[in-house]
Design a protein around this motif. Structure first.
Motif, short mmCIF file in Angstrom:
data_model
loop_
_atom_site.label_atom_id
_atom_site.label_comp_id
_atom_site.label_asym_id
_atom_site.label_seq_id
_atom_site.Cartn_x
_atom_site.Cartn_y
_atom_site.Cartn_z
N ALA A 94 -33.81 -11.53 -7.07
CA ALA A 94 -33.88 -11.55 -6.48
C ALA A 94 -35.28 -10.27 -6.45
O ALA A 94 -36.93 -10.52 -5.52
N GLY A 95 -35.71 -8.93 -6.72
CA GLY A 95 -36.05 -7.99 -6.80
C GLY A 95 -37.50 -8.45 -7.81
O GLY A 95 -37.92 -8.41 -7.72
N ALA A 96 -36.46 -9.35 -9.38
CA ALA A 96 -37.25 -9.44 -10.30
C ALA A 96 -38.19 -10.63 -9.95
O ALA A 96 -39.28 -10.68 -9.75
N ALA A 97 -37.41 -11.66 -9.01
CA ALA A 97 -38.95 -12.70 -8.01
C ALA A 97 -39.47 -12.43 -7.72
O ALA A 97 -40.71 -12.64 -7.12
N LEU A 98 -39.37 -12.08 -6.52
CA LEU A 98 -40.52 -11.19 -5.69
C LEU A 98 -41.41 -10.00 -6.07
O LEU A 98 -42.47 -10.09 -6.05
N ARG A 99 -40.94 -9.72 -7.51
CA ARG A 99 -42.16 -8.14 -7.92
C ARG A 99 -42.71 -9.41 -8.74
O ARG A 99 -44.29 -8.96 -8.83
N ARG A 100 -42.34 -10.67 -9.38
CA ARG A 100 -43.57 -11.06 -10.91
C ARG A 100 -43.80 -12.52 -9.54
O ARG A 100 -45.33 -12.17 -9.82
N GLY A 101 -43.69 -12.56 -8.39
CA GLY A 101 -44.63 -12.87 -7.15
C GLY A 101 -45.64 -12.41 -6.81
O GLY A 101 -46.73 -12.01 -5.88
N GLY A 102 -45.49 -10.32 -7.25
CA GLY A 102 -46.88 -10.01 -6.31
C GLY A 102 -46.34 -9.20 -5.51
O GLY A 102 -46.97 -8.21 -3.85
#
Length: 277
Positions: A94-102
């Motif tokens: 969840a964290g990695a994906a949300l950070r990837r999305g900015g």
């Protein structure tokens, strides 16, 4: 808007922040590293808060998946990994994906997370009759703001979801009935619902025939009575979700509904809800 309307709006707009974890490759990759395929990853990650959940518990609390589909993944998942590892993988994903999305860079993150967390914490005061929510409510809160927002919305979603199941049961709408009625609205492709929930064609057809016999479906989709039933269920679900949002004043709830739009749109715009395969 009434508080009920604002609460529903807040949930709908912010829900992509939570839901994307079931679609992003970050999750698929982490579950694969634990020995789980896509579907096993879904069932294991969402039920891991129970511990080594049985298939029967997942069937009961997830409600509308065909039992055979669940039993192909649970409890086999617990033979290759542990609930603790799966929960850690889901949070990391969840964290990695949300950070990837900015999303971690949106300037209103701290305020949005704080408001959502207050609502989620109030929900934690009302676990009775909400088993899937209650299991997640016992999980520790992450400290990173973007993960706090994800965790808060996850709790609010499961709180609402348990209430929705109660509303369905009260109206005599079974798991497959709920899917068929949902498909009849045209809001979600029937093919997707059949594939993701894995109900055999003959059972789906049988449910359609039964619902037509109850006057809820006709050749064009939902009848007036069917549409009224769905609306009644949605309204009751909204009412049952409201205790969480009572933690916020009217102004704060309106503010959360406004802030939520930015985060939900960012998830969609960055393609985080696209199927990862």
């Amino acid at each position: 808007m009434t508080d009920v309307q604002l609460a529903r709006q807040s949930w709908r707009r912010l829900e992509p922040v939570h839901a994307m974890v079931y679609f992003v490759p970050e999750a698929t990759e982490r579950y694969a590293a634990l020995g789980l395929d896509v579907r096993a990853g879904y069932f294991a990650s969402r039920s891991a808060a129970f511990g080594t959940a049985s298939a029967e518990l997942v069937v009961a609390t997830f409600y509308n998946f065909h039992p055979a589909l669940v039993r192909r993944s649970i409890p086999a998942a617990w033979q290759v990994t542990t609930p603790e590892k799966v929960l850690a993988a889901r949070l990391e994903a969840a964290g990695a994906a949300l950070r990837r999305g900015g999303l971690h860079e949106i300037e209103t993150l701290a305020e949005t997370a704080e408001l959502a967390a207050r609502a989620a914490e109030r929900a934690c005061e009302h676990p009775q009759g909400r088993p899937l929510f209650a299991a997640h409510a016992a999980l520790p809160w992450p400290s990173e703001p973007i993960l706090r927002l994800w965790h808060a919305q996850m709790l609010l979603r499961e709180f609402r979801g348990d209430g929705h199941i109660a509303a369905l049961l009260a109206e005599g709408v079974g798991p497959l009935d709920a899917l068929v009625l949902h498909a009849a609205t045209g809001k979600v492709p029937t093919a997707f619902l059949k594939f993701s929930r894995d109900w055999p064609e003959e059972e789906w057809a049988g449910a359609e025939e039964s619902l037509r016999g109850r006057g809820l479906l006709d050749g064009d989709g939902l009848t007036e009575e069917g549409a009224a039933l769905r609306q009644r269920i949605e309204d009751r679900t909204d009412e049952l979700a409201l205790p969480a949002y009572a933690a916020l004043s009217g102004e704060e709830l309106e503010r959360l509904a406004g802030l939520a739009r930015t985060f939900g749109r960012a998830v969609v715009d960055k393609g985080l809800l696209a199927l990862s395969g």
